[in-house]
Motif scaffolding. Structure first.
Motif, PDB file in Angstrom:
ATOM      1  N   PHE A 160     -27.891 -15.051  30.545  1.00 34.22           N
ATOM      2  CA  PHE A 160     -28.276 -14.492  28.996  1.00 34.22           C
ATOM      3  C   PHE A 160     -29.535 -14.453  28.598  1.00 34.22           C
ATOM      4  N   ILE A 161     -30.351 -15.527  28.851  1.00 38.82           N
ATOM      5  CA  ILE A 161     -31.615 -15.369  28.327  1.00 38.82           C
ATOM      6  C   ILE A 161     -32.628 -14.841  29.147  1.00 38.82           C
TER       7      ILE A 161
ATOM      8  N   GLN B 234     -31.527 -12.034  30.405  1.00 34.35           N
ATOM      9  CA  GLN B 234     -31.285 -10.614  30.046  1.00 34.35           C
ATOM     10  C   GLN B 234     -31.706 -10.331  28.611  1.00 34.35           C
ATOM     11  N   ALA B 235     -32.000 -11.223  27.834  1.00 34.68           N
ATOM     12  CA  ALA B 235     -32.417 -10.884  26.549  1.00 34.68           C
ATOM     13  C   ALA B 235     -33.992 -10.718  26.680  1.00 34.68           C
TER      14      ALA B 235
ATOM     15  N   VAL C 236     -33.551  -7.543  19.629  1.00 38.38           N
ATOM     16  CA  VAL C 236     -32.544  -8.208  20.774  1.00 38.38           C
ATOM     17  C   VAL C 236     -31.991  -9.513  20.170  1.00 38.38           C
ATOM     18  N   HIS C 237     -32.790 -10.320  19.406  1.00 36.59           N
ATOM     19  CA  HIS C 237     -32.145 -11.391  18.820  1.00 36.59           C
ATOM     20  C   HIS C 237     -30.937 -11.222  17.938  1.00 36.59           C
TER      21      HIS C 237
ATOM     22  N   SER D 222     -28.964  -8.499  18.139  1.00 39.69           N
ATOM     23  CA  SER D 222     -27.826  -8.140  19.050  1.00 39.69           C
ATOM     24  C   SER D 222     -27.168  -9.186  19.878  1.00 39.69           C
ATOM     25  N   LEU D 223     -27.780 -10.284  20.384  1.00 35.83           N
ATOM     26  CA  LEU D 223     -27.612 -11.427  21.013  1.00 35.83           C
ATOM     27  C   LEU D 223     -26.572 -12.121  19.900  1.00 35.83           C
TER      28      LEU D 223
ATOM     29  N   ALA E 163     -23.215 -10.142  19.457  1.00 39.49           N
ATOM     30  CA  ALA E 163     -22.436 -10.080  20.794  1.00 39.49           C
ATOM     31  C   ALA E 163     -21.637 -11.589  20.575  1.00 39.49           C
ATOM     32  N   SER E 164     -22.366 -12.694  20.284  1.00 40.03           N
ATOM     33  CA  SER E 164     -21.835 -14.106  20.395  1.00 40.03           C
ATOM     34  C   SER E 164     -20.828 -14.064  19.371  1.00 40.03           C
TER      35      SER E 164
END
Length: 106
Positions: free
Chosen positions: A23-24, A26-27, A40-41, A43-44, A47-48
């Motif tokens: 995951f990291i 990909q980010a 990006v942060h 959206s992560l 998603a979580s």
């Protein structure tokens, strides 16, 4: 804990870290000159949160049990996130002075 249980736990831990690293990575790959790292942060995190809600829903047999478990699930996810976040802040503090420059402009 038996030797077999320890072996299973070690394998689970390795799998957990590998997934987190995926995951990291990909980010990190999404961060670029064209994409703001804060997007990006966000959206992560989104998603979580979405996956956490999905997981809670999927584990509930009825709408009523979902409604009853929502607050408890939220408390659990927030507590776990805070523990992980605080631990990572401590880890990054140790190596803070070793970095050359901040990776992203603010």
């Amino acid at each position: 804990m038996s030797t077999e249980d320890k072996t299973k736990q070690l394998e689970t831990d390795k799998k957990f870290i590998k997934m987190a690293d995926d995951f990291i990575n990909q980010a990190n790959s999404l961060c670029s000159d064209e994409t703001d790292h804060r997007l990006v942060h966000a959206s992560l995190l989104y998603a979580s949160a979405r996956f956490s809600a999905f997981l809670t829903s999927a584990m509930s047999e009825t709408r009523e049990s979902y409604d009853e478990s929502t607050d408890k699930a939220i408390d659990f996810f927030l507590e776990e996130y805070e523990k992980m976040l605080r631990e990572h802040f401590k880890q990054y503090r140790v190596s803070f002075d070793k970095r050359n420059t901040p990776p992203y402009p603010y």
